[in-house]
Design a protein around this motif. Structure first.
Motif, PDB file in Angstrom:
ATOM      1  N   LEU A  66       0.833  -1.198   0.000  1.00  0.00           N
ATOM      2  CA  LEU A  66       0.000   0.000   0.000  1.00  0.00           C
ATOM      3  C   LEU A  66       0.870   1.252   0.000  1.00  0.00           C
ATOM      4  CD1 LEU A  66      -2.952   0.926   0.089  1.00  0.00           C
ATOM      5  CD2 LEU A  66      -2.774   1.007   2.589  1.00  0.00           C
ATOM      6  N   TRP A  67       1.969   1.210   0.776  1.00  0.00           N
ATOM      7  CA  TRP A  67       2.871   2.359   0.813  1.00  0.00           C
ATOM      8  C   TRP A  67       3.545   2.580  -0.537  1.00  0.00           C
ATOM      9  CZ3 TRP A  67       8.072   3.123  -0.031  1.00  0.00           C
ATOM     10  CH2 TRP A  67       8.569   4.385   0.323  1.00  0.00           C
ATOM     11  N   LEU A  68       3.920   1.496  -1.218  1.00  0.00           N
ATOM     12  CA  LEU A  68       4.535   1.633  -2.542  1.00  0.00           C
ATOM     13  C   LEU A  68       3.555   2.261  -3.532  1.00  0.00           C
ATOM     14  CD1 LEU A  68       6.460  -1.772  -2.820  1.00  0.00           C
ATOM     15  CD2 LEU A  68       7.446   0.521  -2.498  1.00  0.00           C
ATOM     16  N   ALA A  69       2.291   1.876  -3.426  1.00  0.00           N
ATOM     17  CA  ALA A  69       1.268   2.489  -4.278  1.00  0.00           C
ATOM     18  C   ALA A  69       1.127   3.970  -3.952  1.00  0.00           C
ATOM     19  CB  ALA A  69      -0.070   1.777  -4.081  1.00  0.00           C
ATOM     20  N   LEU A  70       1.167   4.293  -2.661  1.00  0.00           N
ATOM     21  CA  LEU A  70       1.099   5.695  -2.230  1.00  0.00           C
ATOM     22  C   LEU A  70       2.291   6.480  -2.767  1.00  0.00           C
ATOM     23  CD1 LEU A  70       0.100   8.048  -0.432  1.00  0.00           C
ATOM     24  CD2 LEU A  70       1.372   7.005   1.456  1.00  0.00           C
ATOM     25  N   ALA A  71       3.490   5.906  -2.661  1.00  0.00           N
ATOM     26  CA  ALA A  71       4.693   6.581  -3.149  1.00  0.00           C
ATOM     27  C   ALA A  71       4.624   6.804  -4.655  1.00  0.00           C
ATOM     28  CB  ALA A  71       5.931   5.761  -2.787  1.00  0.00           C
ATOM     29  N   GLY A  72       4.144   5.808  -5.381  1.00  0.00           N
ATOM     30  CA  GLY A  72       4.021   5.953  -6.826  1.00  0.00           C
ATOM     31  C   GLY A  72       3.045   7.056  -7.198  1.00  0.00           C
ATOM     32  N   ALA A  73       1.915   7.097  -6.501  1.00  0.00           N
ATOM     33  CA  ALA A  73       0.930   8.148  -6.760  1.00  0.00           C
ATOM     34  C   ALA A  73       1.500   9.512  -6.398  1.00  0.00           C
ATOM     35  CB  ALA A  73      -0.339   7.882  -5.951  1.00  0.00           C
ATOM     36  N   GLY A  74       2.264   9.571  -5.294  1.00  0.00           N
ATOM     37  CA  GLY A  74       2.874  10.832  -4.882  1.00  0.00           C
ATOM     38  C   GLY A  74       3.851  11.368  -5.910  1.00  0.00           C
ATOM     39  N   VAL A  75       4.622  10.486  -6.512  1.00  0.00           N
ATOM     40  CA  VAL A  75       5.571  10.897  -7.541  1.00  0.00           C
ATOM     41  C   VAL A  75       4.838  11.477  -8.750  1.00  0.00           C
ATOM     42  CG1 VAL A  75       7.270  10.070  -9.223  1.00  0.00           C
ATOM     43  CG2 VAL A  75       7.379   9.290  -6.845  1.00  0.00           C
ATOM     44  N   LEU A  76       3.791  10.803  -9.193  1.00  0.00           N
ATOM     45  CA  LEU A  76       3.015  11.284 -10.336  1.00  0.00           C
ATOM     46  C   LEU A  76       2.392  12.644 -10.056  1.00  0.00           C
ATOM     47  CD1 LEU A  76       1.211   8.003 -11.477  1.00  0.00           C
ATOM     48  CD2 LEU A  76       3.146   9.147 -12.581  1.00  0.00           C
ATOM     49  N   ILE A  77       1.872  12.808  -8.835  1.00  0.00           N
ATOM     50  CA  ILE A  77       1.251  14.078  -8.455  1.00  0.00           C
ATOM     51  C   ILE A  77       2.286  15.199  -8.474  1.00  0.00           C
ATOM     52  CG2 ILE A  77       0.126  15.330  -6.568  1.00  0.00           C
ATOM     53  CD1 ILE A  77      -0.965  12.531  -5.681  1.00  0.00           C
ATOM     54  N   SER A  78       3.448  14.931  -7.906  1.00  0.00           N
ATOM     55  CA  SER A  78       4.481  15.968  -7.796  1.00  0.00           C
ATOM     56  C   SER A  78       5.018  16.395  -9.157  1.00  0.00           C
ATOM     57  CB  SER A  78       5.634  15.468  -6.913  1.00  0.00           C
ATOM     58  OG  SER A  78       5.203  15.263  -5.591  1.00  0.00           O
TER      59      SER A  78
ATOM     60  N   VAL B 210       4.044  12.368   5.662  1.00  0.00           N
ATOM     61  CA  VAL B 210       5.506  12.373   5.526  1.00  0.00           C
ATOM     62  C   VAL B 210       5.920  11.906   4.133  1.00  0.00           C
ATOM     63  CG1 VAL B 210       7.640  11.307   6.332  1.00  0.00           C
ATOM     64  CG2 VAL B 210       5.941  12.089   7.993  1.00  0.00           C
ATOM     65  N   THR B 211       5.252  10.866   3.638  1.00  0.00           N
ATOM     66  CA  THR B 211       5.588  10.331   2.317  1.00  0.00           C
ATOM     67  C   THR B 211       5.332  11.354   1.224  1.00  0.00           C
ATOM     68  OG1 THR B 211       5.062   8.065   3.012  1.00  0.00           O
ATOM     69  CG2 THR B 211       5.092   8.509   0.642  1.00  0.00           C
ATOM     70  N   VAL B 212       4.143  11.944   1.221  1.00  0.00           N
ATOM     71  CA  VAL B 212       3.775  12.904   0.178  1.00  0.00           C
ATOM     72  C   VAL B 212       4.660  14.147   0.239  1.00  0.00           C
ATOM     73  CG1 VAL B 212       1.941  14.437  -0.633  1.00  0.00           C
ATOM     74  CG2 VAL B 212       1.395  12.087   0.009  1.00  0.00           C
ATOM     75  N   VAL B 213       4.928  14.636   1.443  1.00  0.00           N
ATOM     76  CA  VAL B 213       5.742  15.847   1.598  1.00  0.00           C
ATOM     77  C   VAL B 213       7.181  15.595   1.143  1.00  0.00           C
ATOM     78  CG1 VAL B 213       6.811  17.360   3.302  1.00  0.00           C
ATOM     79  CG2 VAL B 213       4.359  16.932   3.388  1.00  0.00           C
ATOM     80  N   LEU B 214       7.783  14.502   1.587  1.00  0.00           N
ATOM     81  CA  LEU B 214       9.170  14.224   1.207  1.00  0.00           C
ATOM     82  C   LEU B 214       9.317  14.044  -0.301  1.00  0.00           C
ATOM     83  CD1 LEU B 214      10.452  11.823   4.028  1.00  0.00           C
ATOM     84  CD2 LEU B 214      11.013  14.237   3.670  1.00  0.00           C
ATOM     85  N   ILE B 215       8.370  13.340  -0.902  1.00  0.00           N
ATOM     86  CA  ILE B 215       8.423  13.144  -2.352  1.00  0.00           C
ATOM     87  C   ILE B 215       8.311  14.483  -3.070  1.00  0.00           C
ATOM     88  CG2 ILE B 215       7.127  12.251  -4.336  1.00  0.00           C
ATOM     89  CD1 ILE B 215       6.519   9.770  -2.661  1.00  0.00           C
ATOM     90  N   ASP B 216       7.406  15.328  -2.606  1.00  0.00           N
ATOM     91  CA  ASP B 216       7.212  16.620  -3.269  1.00  0.00           C
ATOM     92  C   ASP B 216       8.439  17.511  -3.111  1.00  0.00           C
ATOM     93  OD1 ASP B 216       5.198  18.037  -4.831  1.00  0.00           O
ATOM     94  OD2 ASP B 216       5.239  19.526  -3.236  1.00  0.00           O
ATOM     95  N   VAL B 217       9.074  17.477  -1.951  1.00  0.00           N
ATOM     96  CA  VAL B 217      10.297  18.255  -1.741  1.00  0.00           C
ATOM     97  C   VAL B 217      11.384  17.804  -2.712  1.00  0.00           C
ATOM     98  CG1 VAL B 217      12.211  18.687  -0.166  1.00  0.00           C
ATOM     99  CG2 VAL B 217       9.864  18.861   0.671  1.00  0.00           C
ATOM    100  N   VAL B 218      11.567  16.490  -2.820  1.00  0.00           N
ATOM    101  CA  VAL B 218      12.605  15.943  -3.705  1.00  0.00           C
ATOM    102  C   VAL B 218      12.328  16.319  -5.155  1.00  0.00           C
ATOM    103  CG1 VAL B 218      13.595  13.821  -4.643  1.00  0.00           C
ATOM    104  CG2 VAL B 218      13.231  14.041  -2.183  1.00  0.00           C
ATOM    105  N   VAL B 219      11.081  16.158  -5.599  1.00  0.00           N
ATOM    106  CA  VAL B 219      10.742  16.462  -6.997  1.00  0.00           C
ATOM    107  C   VAL B 219      10.883  17.955  -7.272  1.00  0.00           C
ATOM    108  CG1 VAL B 219       8.875  16.492  -8.703  1.00  0.00           C
ATOM    109  CG2 VAL B 219       9.242  14.463  -7.292  1.00  0.00           C
ATOM    110  N   MET B 220      10.365  18.779  -6.363  1.00  0.00           N
ATOM    111  CA  MET B 220      10.434  20.226  -6.583  1.00  0.00           C
ATOM    112  C   MET B 220      11.870  20.723  -6.600  1.00  0.00           C
ATOM    113  SD  MET B 220       7.511  21.700  -7.084  1.00  0.00           S
ATOM    114  CE  MET B 220       6.001  20.763  -7.358  1.00  0.00           C
ATOM    115  N   TRP B 221      12.675  20.252  -5.652  1.00  0.00           N
ATOM    116  CA  TRP B 221      14.033  20.775  -5.510  1.00  0.00           C
ATOM    117  C   TRP B 221      14.996  20.180  -6.520  1.00  0.00           C
ATOM    118  CZ3 TRP B 221      17.713  20.573  -0.689  1.00  0.00           C
ATOM    119  CH2 TRP B 221      18.442  21.756  -0.627  1.00  0.00           C
TER     120      TRP B 221
END
Length: 207
Positions: A5-17, A154-165
């Motif tokens: 479930l977390w991997l699915a969340l991370a994948g969705a977070g990457v696409l969103i970012s 935490v997952t969504v925020v960290l992914i967004d920080v990495v993608v944005m920066w």
């Protein structure tokens, strides 16, 4: 939260970012005008707004916003107006003189960058609606809710920080040579100004 479930969340977070929007435009503009390292302040402001969105949805307030056309439109048009303001300010901004290419064009205060990033993300009611549809997919009501929301946040925020920066801010560095001349600065200011206004129109007009 289960690993699958977390991997699915991370994948969705990457696409969103990676989806272009006002946050990405703001990040690229900050990187160009204040430098790659200092662009993190705008990104952190955007994440603070993202956390507010998640809390609002988790508390159920997001349902009220999504269900109230008047409240939704007030926030939507306020967000669009703020983006138009940012866009016009960039379009009218006068370029500086020719500079040392190793130095950033300006030294905007970190607080100002954080505040602008916060409002750019916060004044987007469609983010609330998105999280209303997005979050339930990864929350199991039969399990303790607080740990699940913490993991999601935490997952969504960290992914967004990495993608944005490390994507949008880094991508902006390829245009750094334009900031070395007054003409280049003018072109970039008008380009990002038009992008802000375009996103504002989409926010206001697309339902």
């Amino acid at each position: 939260m289960q690993l699958s479930l977390w991997l699915a969340l991370a994948g969705a977070g990457v696409l969103i970012s990676f989806t272009p929007g006002a946050g990405a435009i703001n990040t690229m503009n900050n990187s160009l005008t204040s430098g790659f390292r200092r662009s993190i302040w705008g990104i952190l402001g955007q994440q603070a707004a993202l956390i507010v969105h998640i809390i609002v949805v988790a508390l159920g307030v997001g349902v009220l916003v999504a269900g109230s056309p008047v409240l939704f439109n007030v926030i939507r048009y306020a967000g669009a107006a703020y983006l138009v303001y940012l866009g016009i300010r960039l379009i009218l901004q006068k370029p500086g003189s020719q500079r040392d290419p190793t130095m950033p064009v300006t030294r905007e205060p970190a607080r100002s960058m954080f505040r602008r990033g916060f409002w750019v993300n916060l004044l987007n009611p469609k983010a609330l609606v998105f999280f209303l549809a997005f979050m339930p997919q990864f929350i199991r009501p039969e399990q303790p809710l607080l740990p699940q929301y913490l993991v999601l946040t935490v997952t969504v925020v960290l992914i967004d920080v990495v993608v944005m920066w490390f994507f949008f801010a880094v991508a902006a560095k390829s245009f750094q040579r334009f900031t070395n001349t007054a003409r280049g600065q003018l072109i970039l200011n008008r380009t990002f100004g038009v992008l802000f206004v375009t996103v504002a129109l989409l926010l206001a007009l697309v339902h």
